[in-house]
Design an enzyme around this catalytic site. Structure first.
Site, short mmCIF file in Angstrom:
data_model
loop_
_atom_site.label_atom_id
_atom_site.label_comp_id
_atom_site.label_asym_id
_atom_site.label_seq_id
_atom_site.Cartn_x
_atom_site.Cartn_y
_atom_site.Cartn_z
CD GLU A 79 50.64 118.19 -53.59
OE1 GLU A 79 49.82 118.26 -52.66
OE2 GLU A 79 50.45 117.70 -54.70
CB CYS A 142 54.95 112.06 -55.67
SG CYS A 142 55.44 112.20 -57.42
CG HIS A 166 52.01 116.39 -57.59
ND1 HIS A 166 51.66 116.03 -56.57
CD2 HIS A 166 52.68 115.40 -58.28
CE1 HIS A 166 52.03 114.72 -56.33
NE2 HIS A 166 52.53 114.21 -57.40
#
Ligand code: PCA
Length: 203
Positions: A79, A142, A166
């Site tokens: 991410e 998250c 993730h």
């Protein structure tokens, strides 16, 4: 000796496992000069950020690598961005729903991960693992944790690098979901191990 704090989440949404925590427990310290600390985080808006920031105060890590499940994604998602917004129909593990709420009132719109996301993805590809830079960690717990930890670091002026990966469902989670992608635990662990090795090698 540098400490790397790696976190995984509790199962949520009716699942019996969360691949993030299954994998985090199996990651080893990649370098002689690195110590790994593992932490299980509740899948709740309330308390998830504090669980990690308390561990940061206690352990003084150089790096915080947070890991979560992204059911439906086919690849390891490194991410890039955490945004200041909770907005999900799904309840968290305390049955709380957050609809279009800021995580931090008056906080910055977003934070970039302070890890070398591109380099990690390149290394994952070189080892034959499906991976991509992702520009959204969703708007559920998250992203909430990711934003909260980056905000803590920014506002406490601590020299800690932090990021989020993730991971897909495990094969056993999709036996009754035809067409839904999954990744073996072995590959997820190998992927996290590569990320840890990159980070330990840089500090
Ligand atoms: N995944 C969820 C929260 C916990 C987890 O493992 C998410 O992507 O927000």
């Amino acid at each position: 000796m540098m400490t790397l704090l790696i976190t995984g989440f509790e199962p949520f949404g009716g699942e019996e496992v969360n691949p993030s925590w299954e994998a985090v427990q199996r990651v080893r310290s990649g370098a002689m000069n690195a110590r790994i600390e593992r932490l299980l985080v509740p899948t709740t808006y309330e308390g998830s950020i504090e669980t990690v920031t308390e561990a940061v105060v206690r352990l003084h890590p150089a790096v915080v690598l947070m890991v979560g499940q992204a059911g439906g994604r086919a690849e390891l998602s490194v991410e890039r961005l955490a945004v200041n917004r909770d907005d999900a129909l799904a309840p968290d593990n305390a049955s709380v729903v957050h609809e279009d709420l800021p995580i931090v009132d008056e906080g910055p719109v977003a934070y970039f991960a302070s890890l070398p996301v591109r380099e990690i993805v390149t290394r994952l590809h070189a080892e034959g693992l499906p991976a991509a830079v992702s520009n959204t960690a969703g708007l559920f717990v998250c992203n909430h944790l990711f934003y909260g930890v980056l905000h803590y670091i920014a506002t406490h002026c601590v020299a800690i690098r932090a990021g989020f990966i993730h991971v897909p469902f495990l094969p056993k989670q999709v036996t009754e979901r035809p067409g839904t992608p999954s990744m073996s635990l072995e590959d997820i662990v190998a992927g996290l191990q590569i990320a840890v090795d990159v980070l330990a090698g840089q500090t």
